[in-house]
Design a protein around this motif. Sequence first.
Motif, PDB file in Angstrom:
ATOM      1  N   HIS A   1       8.832 -61.688  51.475  1.00 19.88           N
ATOM      2  CA  HIS A   1       8.564 -60.259  51.645  1.00 19.88           C
ATOM      3  C   HIS A   1       7.074 -60.051  51.867  1.00 19.88           C
ATOM      4  N   THR A   2       6.742 -59.215  52.816  1.00 20.27           N
ATOM      5  CA  THR A   2       5.339 -58.884  53.070  1.00 20.27           C
ATOM      6  C   THR A   2       5.222 -57.384  53.280  1.00 20.27           C
ATOM      7  N   HIS A   3       4.071 -56.831  52.908  1.00 23.09           N
ATOM      8  CA  HIS A   3       3.904 -55.384  52.874  1.00 23.09           C
ATOM      9  C   HIS A   3       2.429 -55.075  52.747  1.00 23.09           C
ATOM     10  N   MET A   4       2.080 -53.806  52.786  1.00 22.20           N
ATOM     11  CA  MET A   4       0.712 -53.403  52.562  1.00 22.20           C
ATOM     12  C   MET A   4       0.323 -53.672  51.108  1.00 22.20           C
ATOM     13  N   PRO A   5      -0.840 -54.290  50.852  1.00 18.68           N
ATOM     14  CA  PRO A   5      -1.245 -54.538  49.463  1.00 18.68           C
ATOM     15  C   PRO A   5      -1.542 -53.236  48.752  1.00 18.68           C
ATOM     16  N   ALA A   6      -1.118 -53.149  47.506  1.00 18.39           N
ATOM     17  CA  ALA A   6      -1.329 -51.918  46.733  1.00 18.39           C
ATOM     18  C   ALA A   6      -1.368 -52.252  45.251  1.00 18.39           C
ATOM     19  N   GLY A   7      -2.547 -52.534  44.732  1.00 14.19           N
ATOM     20  CA  GLY A   7      -2.696 -52.703  43.291  1.00 14.19           C
ATOM     21  C   GLY A   7      -2.143 -53.984  42.720  1.00 14.19           C
ATOM     22  N   GLY A   8      -1.946 -55.005  43.530  1.00 14.94           N
ATOM     23  CA  GLY A   8      -1.482 -56.289  43.015  1.00 14.94           C
ATOM     24  C   GLY A   8       0.014 -56.429  42.875  1.00 14.94           C
ATOM     25  N   VAL A   9       0.789 -55.479  43.399  1.00 22.76           N
ATOM     26  CA  VAL A   9       2.246 -55.553  43.228  1.00 22.76           C
ATOM     27  C   VAL A   9       2.838 -56.769  43.935  1.00 22.76           C
ATOM     28  N   GLY A  10       2.234 -57.186  45.045  1.00 21.90           N
ATOM     29  CA  GLY A  10       2.756 -58.357  45.753  1.00 21.90           C
ATOM     30  C   GLY A  10       2.630 -59.622  44.930  1.00 21.90           C
ATOM     31  N   LEU A  11       1.489 -59.782  44.264  1.00 17.91           N
ATOM     32  CA  LEU A  11       1.304 -60.947  43.396  1.00 17.91           C
ATOM     33  C   LEU A  11       2.270 -60.888  42.224  1.00 17.91           C
ATOM     34  N   ASN A  12       2.447 -59.697  41.645  1.00 19.31           N
ATOM     35  CA  ASN A  12       3.396 -59.556  40.534  1.00 19.31           C
ATOM     36  C   ASN A  12       4.797 -59.992  40.941  1.00 19.31           C
ATOM     37  N   VAL A  13       5.286 -59.473  42.068  1.00 22.26           N
ATOM     38  CA  VAL A  13       6.651 -59.784  42.484  1.00 22.26           C
ATOM     39  C   VAL A  13       6.763 -61.239  42.923  1.00 22.26           C
ATOM     40  N   GLY A  14       5.713 -61.782  43.540  1.00 21.69           N
ATOM     41  CA  GLY A  14       5.740 -63.191  43.914  1.00 21.69           C
ATOM     42  C   GLY A  14       5.887 -64.106  42.703  1.00 21.69           C
ATOM     43  N   LEU A  15       5.167 -63.773  41.628  1.00 13.93           N
ATOM     44  CA  LEU A  15       5.297 -64.557  40.402  1.00 13.93           C
ATOM     45  C   LEU A  15       6.681 -64.381  39.780  1.00 13.93           C
ATOM     46  N   GLN A  16       7.220 -63.163  39.873  1.00 12.51           N
ATOM     47  CA  GLN A  16       8.580 -62.950  39.375  1.00 12.51           C
ATOM     48  C   GLN A  16       9.579 -63.797  40.169  1.00 12.51           C
TER      49      GLN A  16
END
Length: 389
Positions: free
Chosen positions: A221-236
Amino acid sequence: MLPSRGVEQPFLAEGIPVPQGHFAVLDDRLDFALLDTDFPITLALLQARTEELLADHACEADADIRRGHRVTGLTEHPGEVIVAVAAAYVVGCDGTRSTVRAAAGIDFPDTSASVYGWIGDVVLTDPPSAGSYSRATADGLLLAVPLPGGLHRLAGHSPGDVRADHPGELTLGELRAKVTAIDGRDFGMHSPAWLSRFSNARRQATRYRRGRVLLAGDAAHTHMPAGGVGLNVGLQDAMNLGWQLGAVVRGEAPDDLLDTYHDEGHPVGAELLEHTQAQTALMTAFTPDGRRLRSLLSTLIAEQPTFARALAEPLSGLSVRYPFRLLHAGRPVLLDFRDEPGPATPGAVVHHGRPLGDRPDWAALDTALIRPDGHSADVTPRGEPDQHP
């Protein structure tokens, strides 16, 4: 997730704690004290350093990490996937341009970019007040966040960034001009460590699993970065897939357990994309009406704690909390609340005792089986026969 494996201290020692988050950089911040967590903060820490700390932990667990190798393709056969070496399973964590995903034939439909933002990690001789800082005007939106090592991250959008074509490489001069137009000053920026652009292009893999190939993080999944949510979900993604894949490889669970990785993770990724697209719309609302909408939502955050928490929980990735130390071994945990403990559960760490006093919903349970990633797998209501194998 980090405390559930007992590895949070190196991150806390180096990161800068910020007791708030933001939704679309609205003027009123999300107070993370509303969240049910022992760590009600955003932790500002560079992704590169985050990866180094995670790699240190993996090496301590005898992982074999090999740098400098680029996957150029793979071939799947019954019982194995060939990627220069044979492996029982392959997980593509190789980013938005994932070679693994393409070679496995997994579709990655896209929504083209319509907005390009800018971002720079720079040194500021006259930084804004301590903590994160934001400014939104008709000339654009600016967010400034302190980072370790004396850097500040400056990110934002300007009206001219609402475009479908890529504007080219970002320069320090352009960053200075954009920041000055929005805030009237450039904070004395110099010595850039990183200058880049990002877009609101949205893509999600149609499947997170195809045979013996699985995807995680930006490859899924890729998207506009917003407050670190991508890193959070990637770790999940990694934590959920990790315990499932480990159980299958050790012969403790059937192969079809891995199907649940897609079933559980794909809706989370879809929600992530929805939230970031909504934030994009608000962050680029430069018209007078758009700014009024931002003002209204900001007021709701300040005056309606329930609304603020509803936005903060998806951003932080937090929903439930369990005794972290019980998950350090990466094994299932059986919480046994009965006065007389039941029979042992093979393969699980068993914890006997009453539910936490501030968790009244747990009082109606006899047992709860917690997965290694911290989510509940099954519960037994008070007085019912124990169904756990």
